[in-house]
Enzyme design. Structure first.
Site, PDB file in Angstrom:
ATOM      1  N   HIS A 174       0.835  -1.208   0.000  1.00  0.00           N
ATOM      2  CA  HIS A 174       0.000   0.000   0.000  1.00  0.00           C
ATOM      3  C   HIS A 174       0.870   1.257   0.000  1.00  0.00           C
ATOM      4  O   HIS A 174       0.490   2.279   0.555  1.00  0.00           O
ATOM      5  CB  HIS A 174      -1.001  -0.029   1.161  1.00  0.00           C
ATOM      6  CG  HIS A 174      -2.025  -1.114   0.989  1.00  0.00           C
ATOM      7  ND1 HIS A 174      -3.127  -0.970   0.172  1.00  0.00           N
ATOM      8  CD2 HIS A 174      -2.059  -2.391   1.453  1.00  0.00           C
ATOM      9  CE1 HIS A 174      -3.821  -2.113   0.177  1.00  0.00           C
ATOM     10  NE2 HIS A 174      -3.189  -2.986   0.940  1.00  0.00           N
ATOM     11  N   GLY A 218      -3.491 -13.111  -4.033  1.00  0.00           N
ATOM     12  CA  GLY A 218      -2.624 -11.963  -3.761  1.00  0.00           C
ATOM     13  C   GLY A 218      -1.269 -12.109  -4.429  1.00  0.00           C
ATOM     14  O   GLY A 218      -0.285 -11.504  -4.008  1.00  0.00           O
ATOM     15  N   SER A 275      -2.119 -12.894 -10.265  1.00  0.00           N
ATOM     16  CA  SER A 275      -2.435 -13.706 -11.445  1.00  0.00           C
ATOM     17  C   SER A 275      -3.005 -12.819 -12.550  1.00  0.00           C
ATOM     18  O   SER A 275      -2.761 -13.060 -13.734  1.00  0.00           O
ATOM     19  CB  SER A 275      -3.430 -14.806 -11.080  1.00  0.00           C
ATOM     20  OG  SER A 275      -4.596 -14.247 -10.531  1.00  0.00           O
ATOM     21  N   SER A 276      -3.748 -11.788 -12.180  1.00  0.00           N
ATOM     22  CA  SER A 276      -4.344 -10.906 -13.194  1.00  0.00           C
ATOM     23  C   SER A 276      -3.274 -10.078 -13.893  1.00  0.00           C
ATOM     24  O   SER A 276      -3.315  -9.894 -15.114  1.00  0.00           O
ATOM     25  CB  SER A 276      -5.345  -9.948 -12.562  1.00  0.00           C
ATOM     26  OG  SER A 276      -6.158 -10.602 -11.664  1.00  0.00           O
ATOM     27  N   GLU A 295      -6.605  -2.433 -15.690  1.00  0.00           N
ATOM     28  CA  GLU A 295      -7.064  -2.871 -14.363  1.00  0.00           C
ATOM     29  C   GLU A 295      -7.929  -1.784 -13.712  1.00  0.00           C
ATOM     30  O   GLU A 295      -8.970  -2.065 -13.132  1.00  0.00           O
ATOM     31  CB  GLU A 295      -5.864  -3.202 -13.468  1.00  0.00           C
ATOM     32  CG  GLU A 295      -6.288  -3.674 -12.082  1.00  0.00           C
ATOM     33  CD  GLU A 295      -5.218  -4.480 -11.355  1.00  0.00           C
ATOM     34  OE1 GLU A 295      -4.061  -4.017 -11.313  1.00  0.00           O
ATOM     35  OE2 GLU A 295      -5.535  -5.564 -10.816  1.00  0.00           O
ATOM     36  N   ASP A 332       2.284  -4.458  -9.261  1.00  0.00           N
ATOM     37  CA  ASP A 332       2.230  -5.835  -9.766  1.00  0.00           C
ATOM     38  C   ASP A 332       2.750  -5.907 -11.206  1.00  0.00           C
ATOM     39  O   ASP A 332       3.569  -6.760 -11.551  1.00  0.00           O
ATOM     40  CB  ASP A 332       0.791  -6.358  -9.704  1.00  0.00           C
ATOM     41  CG  ASP A 332       0.144  -6.089  -8.358  1.00  0.00           C
ATOM     42  OD1 ASP A 332       0.886  -5.860  -7.392  1.00  0.00           O
ATOM     43  OD2 ASP A 332      -1.097  -6.096  -8.273  1.00  0.00           O
ATOM     44  N   TYR A 379     -10.242  -1.598  -0.791  1.00  0.00           N
ATOM     45  CA  TYR A 379      -8.967  -1.099  -1.310  1.00  0.00           C
ATOM     46  C   TYR A 379      -9.120   0.376  -1.696  1.00  0.00           C
ATOM     47  O   TYR A 379      -8.298   1.218  -1.339  1.00  0.00           O
ATOM     48  CB  TYR A 379      -8.556  -1.957  -2.515  1.00  0.00           C
ATOM     49  CG  TYR A 379      -7.213  -1.613  -3.115  1.00  0.00           C
ATOM     50  CD1 TYR A 379      -6.079  -2.329  -2.762  1.00  0.00           C
ATOM     51  CD2 TYR A 379      -7.091  -0.583  -4.042  1.00  0.00           C
ATOM     52  CE1 TYR A 379      -4.850  -2.028  -3.331  1.00  0.00           C
ATOM     53  CE2 TYR A 379      -5.870  -0.270  -4.610  1.00  0.00           C
ATOM     54  CZ  TYR A 379      -4.754  -1.000  -4.253  1.00  0.00           C
ATOM     55  OH  TYR A 379      -3.538  -0.681  -4.818  1.00  0.00           O
TER      56      TYR A 379
HETATM   57  C1  GLA Z   1      -2.481  -4.923  -4.879  1.00  0.00           C
HETATM   58  C2  GLA Z   1      -2.405  -3.809  -5.914  1.00  0.00           C
HETATM   59  C3  GLA Z   1      -1.046  -3.129  -5.888  1.00  0.00           C
HETATM   60  C4  GLA Z   1      -0.632  -2.721  -4.466  1.00  0.00           C
HETATM   61  C5  GLA Z   1      -0.871  -3.872  -3.492  1.00  0.00           C
HETATM   62  C6  GLA Z   1      -0.651  -3.455  -2.058  1.00  0.00           C
HETATM   63  O1  GLA Z   1      -1.614  -5.953  -5.220  1.00  0.00           O
HETATM   64  O2  GLA Z   1      -2.629  -4.325  -7.209  1.00  0.00           O
HETATM   65  O3  GLA Z   1      -1.056  -2.019  -6.761  1.00  0.00           O
HETATM   66  O4  GLA Z   1      -1.302  -1.562  -4.067  1.00  0.00           O
HETATM   67  O5  GLA Z   1      -2.169  -4.408  -3.596  1.00  0.00           O
HETATM   68  O6  GLA Z   1       0.694  -3.167  -1.859  1.00  0.00           O
END
Ligand code: GLA
Length: 376
Positions: free
Chosen positions: A38, A122, A125-126, A157, A169, A221
């Site tokens: 985050h 977490g 995969s996307s 996304e 990611d 989120y």
């Molecule tokens: C998800 C989001 C990322 C990031 C993380 C938390 O994976 O896709 O952009 O914010 O949460 O670090």
């Protein structure tokens, strides 16, 4: 590194689905975030690495504007380029199709997708599917072109899938290096590879997938992100990571806690990078655990399963452990001595059973290479 069987499988899958050979194949990895959660949308630091698990996309261009997507285990999706845009399609196909929209692709295509990145864990995969698709569509050859793919995947996304995520990611998937973590500075827009040499030291990163699914588009989120924007506004900074832990104390309640997490997490990434560059990854433990406490108490994105995974791993001798990624489910990671693996995995299994939780999936995360074109 590339298992030829995977490339071969996606090639045969394409041939079975479309009765011809693909023009191009790309593979892109999922990621695990070692530290710095985050922080990306707050202009801070993150330290992910790429997994060996990857998505493969085989692509064949068409003469019209039709788009056909096949992915093992999912309903095939068919439409035209006109059917792709903000909010559509509303199915698994949104990452693959959305990337084409965000890249401004004007020619139709057929694609076959295979992936062994665990879903809803977490582990991105996307993003792996988005980046493999972006690679296959745009065939990036330069660093700048890879950045364009990252930006397109993030736009897909955010706008097509409706998840207001921050880009860590996709950046990891397109820029990571084997045997390294990727330090990403979202404030300066810069990156650096940091050695993550674990196995020669008898160390490993154990992933504990709690199997609690998390949805980044479900509002929690986005709420955290909005709170950070409000905290930044009140502190008069353009991004919250520019604030300091002391600034947090000038804010009230929730905003103080959110700010404390973002600012201390950025400091923790700095500390971790120092330890890795000094060749002492075994000293990361306390930093990882402090990150978990901060995400649990100040950012409030953990859940009982993640806390149980971390506590059980620590009690059984892990050097450090934390939830990783967006939270509210997904995976935790533990830095362990290889020799302690049987005791630690057993302790986690027992703790999950005692709480009546679904049995977790556990595996070692191997820092792997970024997305690449696979020769046909
Ligand atoms: C998800 C989001 C990322 C990031 C993380 C938390 O994976 O896709 O952009 O914010 O949460 O670090």
């Amino acid at each position: 590194m590339t298992k030829s069987t995977d490339a071969q499988s996606v090639k045969s899958y394409f041939a079975r689905a479309y009765g011809r050979s693909p023009d191009r194949i790309w593979a892109a990895p999922g990621r695990v975030n070692l530290l710095g959660d985050h922080t990306d949308y707050n202009g801070g630091l993150a330290l992910p690495f790429a997994l060996a698990q990857r998505a493969y996309v085989a692509l064949g261009w068409r003469e019209d504007t039709a788009v056909h997507l096949n992915s093992a285990g999912f309903e095939p999706w068919a439409g035209t380029l006109d059917h792709i845009g903000p909010g559509m399609p509303a199915s698994w196909a949104q990452y693959a199709a959305g990337t084409a929209w965000a890249l401004g692709i004007t020619r139709g295509f057929d694609a076959a997708i295979l992936s062994d990145v665990p879903l809803s864990a977490g582990l991105s995969s996307s993003a792996a599917i988005g980046c493999a698709m972006g690679g296959a569509l745009a065939n990036p050859e330069t660093v700048g072109e890879r950045h364009n793919v990252v930006n397109a995947c993030v736009r897909a996304e955010n706008q097509v899938a409706g998840a207001p995520t921050g880009g860590m990611d996709q950046t990891a998937s397109m820029f990571a290096a084997a045997g390294h973590a990727l330090l990403i500075d979202f404030g300066r827009d810069s990156m650096m590879h940091v050695p993550l040499d674990l196995s020669p030291r008898g160390l490993a990163i154990l992933i504990i997938n709690t199997r609690v699914t998390h949805a980044l588009a479900d509002g929690q989120y986005g709420r955290r992100r909005a709170e950070c924007q409000e905290a930044a506004r009140q502190l008069g900074v353009t991004a919250l990571a520019q604030a300091t832990p002391e600034d947090a104390e000038r804010l009230d309640g929730i905003l103080a806690r959110r700010t404390r997490h973002v600012t201390t997490e950025t400091e923790r990434v700095r500390t971790a990078v120092g330890l890795l560059n000094a060749g002492t990854p075994e000293k990361l433990g306390p930093v990882l655990l402090a990150s978990h406490t901060s995400l649990r108490d100040d950012y409030e994105v953990s859940c009982p399963e993640l806390d149980t995974a971390v506590e059980a791993a620590m009690e059984a001798g892990a050097l450090g452990a934390r939830m990783t990624g967006g939270g509210f489910g997904g995976s935790a990671l533990a830095l362990i001595r290889e020799a302690d693996r049987p005791a630690i995995t057993e302790a986690i299994r027992i703790a999950f059973a005692r709480h009546g939780f679904t049995a977790p999936e556990m595996f070692t995360a191997v820092p792997s290479q970024s997305a690449e074109r696979i020769s046909l």
